[in-house]
Every structure is written in structure tokens, then in C-alpha cells.
Design an enzyme around this catalytic site. Structure first.
Site, PDB file in Angstrom:
ATOM      1  N   THR A 167       0.835  -1.196   0.000  1.00  0.00           N
ATOM      2  CA  THR A 167       0.000   0.000   0.000  1.00  0.00           C
ATOM      3  C   THR A 167       0.870   1.246   0.000  1.00  0.00           C
ATOM      4  OG1 THR A 167      -1.808  -1.156   1.096  1.00  0.00           O
ATOM      5  CG2 THR A 167      -1.794   1.240   1.265  1.00  0.00           C
TER       6      THR A 167
ATOM      7  N   HIS B 263      -7.683   4.884  -1.463  1.00  0.00           N
ATOM      8  CA  HIS B 263      -7.882   4.489  -0.061  1.00  0.00           C
ATOM      9  C   HIS B 263      -9.293   4.831   0.415  1.00  0.00           C
ATOM     10  CE1 HIS B 263      -5.165   2.802   3.038  1.00  0.00           C
ATOM     11  NE2 HIS B 263      -6.031   3.271   3.899  1.00  0.00           N
TER      12      HIS B 263
END
Length: 428
Positions: free
Chosen positions: A177, A317
Site C-alpha cells: 500500500t 484508499h
């Protein structure tokens, strides 16, 4: 293939004959409303909230609403195929569960229940790096497959340990991420003064790790920080930290390690200096396929492939990091074009339904990742709630294809909203 949408419909309607109704609401607005009633203020703020004014959260939804499906008639679509191959494995459904941390805020069994729900629905879950249980405990329950999320720590030893543990536990891929190298400005959490990790939630991947244990011991042996003023709230926080740390509660209350673990986590969990040079090292650090999560620009997608990455996940996100950021769905076509079929392109952020999934797939996504809806299912009914939410999304996806005259999602035709002339936007 068996039309899963009809199967799910029949299950619900036949259940209604004997007075049985779905465990959780079948559409997102009602699902969120009901979940909010059972979640704590802190839990709902953490799950539902976005960055700043939450403009990006709204943009994600607006992007889906700008793409309208153009149903085509008489195409003989009695059978549909939504299966997809990713990294050499055939997935029956083009849906994965996005990684969401601190699920122990929402349900006491947290990621264990998520894994069971995903397995029952037949989909792969991406286990959060901020899970409430270690991957080694989650993996046996994720019988439909699982991938491992990685937040790149300031400790390279810890990164290597996480990668090695993911391999050993049987992960199918690692999802690095990129969009959380520092925490975004999240007013809902800030107004409550609440960060779950500061209370010992969502850090079980760390407290179960041998490298992190060494770092924690170094923190405990180092200079002591002043203890907070012993207010009732501070005492409750200490109890919460001790309760979530491995070991017996009374032992943890006497030990400096639970508090040191929280301090260590807050110090090391992300690396703002992360660069392409770091990404280039991954091929020598793990045998797992590598997916980069947070790619929104075509140039970043090209560069990812140049650095040996195996796939990209188009994501902002869920609108939780950059206020005013580009919607993930708006970024998808450019990334798909840049990748040009050389690697899987996944998408998350804003996906709420099977119709949303159909539109993302028609715009070129290999698969989509579902986030907030399954968390609300978890809050309401644990593993059963997760399973039903996922099965409902898959059922609606299948029925949407049938009604759009499409055998696969690539055959779905889209038109921009308010455009008079329909334009085919599928890949077939």
C-alpha cells in the site's frame, strides 16, 4: 455457468415464504444506516470517515454515477461468466475483499469472521497489515484464498519478516500500500481524539512478529516517556491496550511491553521516504506476486511494471487520505491503457454494489475490491453478515450482466451520464 443471481434471489424469496428475511439489508444505504446503530461512535467514524471535507469520498461515488449502463436486447445471455484468472489462479468471481484495518473495533472476532465470511462466499480476501489477529490465525479460515497487505515500515527487518510470514502462511500475493506513507487528515477521528492503533487495536500482525518484539523490547528498555495523567480516560486506555496485547491481562497491566508496543508501532508503521528504489528491491525479497495499491497515474503504472511489479490496484484508499483527490474510477481507464494487458489492474474505492462492479469491469478492471459494505455486514452479523453482503454484490453483478445483454463484464456497454449518443465502453 450457473446464474448466481437467480440462485440468490430464489434463496431469499423462498425464505420469505416461511418468514425468513436476509440477515442484513441488501442495499448499501440501508446497510450503512443499520450498522451505524450498532457500531460505537469511534468505530463508525473510523470506517465511514474520509479525509478533510470528504470530497474524495463523494467523488468516488459521483464517478460511478457518471457512467450509465446501456442494456442491449435479445442477445441470448442465459449463461454468464464472471470468472477471471489472476497470477495463474482461476477466481470464480472478479471480486476480492479490500484490506481494512482495526476490524476489532467492529466485531470481537474481527478478521477471523471476515475470513470465514469470504470463504463461504467463495472470494479471496486481502488480509490487512493492521488486522486484529495474526495472518497465521486468519489463513486457515480463508479457504477461498487470501493475499497479504504490506505497509512498508521504517524497519527493513520488519518488512522482510512480514514478507516471510506471508509466504510461509500461504498468501497468494502481497499488496504493498503506497498511499498511506503518512496518515491523512481525518476529521471524524480527530474530533473524537481517536486512533485505534494508539489503543492497541489493529496491531496484532505486529505484536505477533519476532522482529517487532525485539523493537518493542528496545523501546521498553530505553528512556521512559512520562506517564499520562491518570485520568479515568487514561486508565481505560491502558486497560484497552493491555487487553489487546498478547498474554494475560493482569500480567500485561504489570508489564511495560503493551504500552511500549503501541509506542513502537506508532514510530515504525509507515515510511514517508518510500521510493521506487525500495520497490525495486521487492523481487529479491519475496517470491510472491507483488501488487502496488494506490496507483492513480498512468506513468506510475508504467513505472511499476518497469520495476518488476506483477499488478496494480487503482485506489485512493476509499477517500481516506487525500481530500480533493481524483476518483479511482476516473483514473482507471488511463491506468488500464498504460498497462495494456501486461498485468492485472484491480480497483477499489467507491464500490458499493454489483452494478458498480459491472461498470468498473467494463472500464477495464480485471477485478474489483469491496470495502466498507462488508465491514457493515461484519458489524451487524459477523461472518454471516460478511458472506451475505458479498453474495448479494455477486448476485447483483450477475443479474446486471444478464439484463445488460452481456455474457461477460467486458460486453457491458456504458454511456456517460447526460450524453445523448450512447458509446460502447466495454472491452468487447
Amino acid at each position: 455457468m450457473t446464474p448466481s443471481g437467480r440462485v440468490r434471489q430464489d434463496e431469499v424469496y423462498r425464505g420469505g415464504i416461511t418468514g425468513r428475511r436476509p440477515v442484513v439489508p441488501t442495499a448499501f444505504p440501508a446497510l450503512e444506516r443499520r450498522a451505524r446503530r450498532v457500531m460505537s461512535r469511534r468505530a463508525h467514524a473510523y470506517v465511514a470517515g474520509g479525509a478533510g471535507s470528504e470530497e474524495t469520498v463523494r467523488a468516488n461515488r459521483a464517478a460511478f454515477e457518471r457512467h450509465r449502463i446501456v442494456p442491449r436486447m435479445l442477445r441470448g445471455v442465459g449463461e454468464r461468466d464472471t470468472s477471471v484468472e489472476i497470477f495463474g489462479r482461476r477466481h470464480e468471481h472478479p471480486l476480492l475483499l479490500a484490506p481494512i484495518g482495526a476490524c476489532d473495533l467492529v466485531h470481537r472476532r474481527a478478521d477471523l469472521a471476515v475470513a470465514e465470511g469470504a470463504a463461504h462466499a467463495g472470494v479471496t480476501m486481502i488480509v490487512s497489515n493492521q488486522a486484529g489477529f495474526p495472518s497465521e490465525e486468519i489463513a486457515p479460515r480463508a479457504t477461498a484464498g487470501w493475499w497479504s497487505q504490506l505497509y512498508w515500515s521504517t524497519s527493513d527487518d520488519l518488512v522482510d519478516s512480514f514478507l516471510a510470514r506471508a509466504e510461509a502462511a500461504g498468501a497468494g500475493a502481497v499488496v504493498v500500500t503506497l498511499d498511506t506513507t503518512t496518515l491523512g487528515w481525518r476529521p471524524r477521528d480527530l474530533d473524537l481524539g481517536h486512533l485505534p492503533f494508539a489503543r492497541g487495536l489493529g496491531i496484532a500482525q505486529y505484536t505477533s512478529d519476532p522482529v517487532f518484539a525485539r523493537l518493542t523490547q528496545e523501546t521498553a528498555d530505553g528512556p521512559r516517556r512520562p506517564s499520562p495523567t491518570p485520568t479515568p480516560a487514561a486508565v481505560r486506555t491502558l486497560l484497552e491496550i493491555s487487553r489487546h496485547h498478547p498474554g494475560a491481562l493482569l500480567d500485561n497491566l504489570r508489564s511495560p511491553l503493551p504500552r511500549a508496543a503501541v509506542e513502537t508501532f506508532l514510530r515504525v508503521y509507515s515510511r514517508p521516504t518510500l521510493s521506487w528504489d525500495d520497490i525495486a528491491t521487492l523481487r529479491s525479497r519475496t517470491r510472491l506476486p507483488v501488487v502496488l495499491k494506490g496507483v492513480l497515474h498512468p506513468d506510475d503504472a508504467r513505472r511499476a511494471l518497469d520495476h518488476g511489479v506483477d499488478g496494480v490496484l487503482v485506489s485512493n484508499h476509499g477517500g481516506r487520505q487525500v481530500d480533493g483527490g481524483v476518483a479511482a474510477l476516473d483514473a482507471l481507464p488511463g491506468v488500464v491503457e498504460a498497462v495494456d494487458g501486461r498485468a492485472p489492474v484491480l480497483l477499489d474505492s467507491g464500490v458499493r454494489s454489483g452494478s458498480d462492479a459491472a461498470r468498473a469491469l467494463a472500464l477495464g478492471a480485471t477485478a474489483v475490491c469491496l470495502g466498507r459494505p462488508w465491514v457493515y455486514g461484519l458489524a451487524l452479523a459477523g461472518a454471516a453478515g460478511v458472506s451475505q453482503v458479498v453474495r448479494d454484490v455477486l448476485a447483483e453483478l450477475d443479474l446486471t450482466l444478464a439484463l445488460a445483454g452481456a455474457r461477460t463484464a467486458a460486453d457491458v456497454e456504458l454511456t456517460p451520464f447526460a450524453t445523448a449518443e450512447p458509446a460502447a465502453r466495454g472491452r468487447g
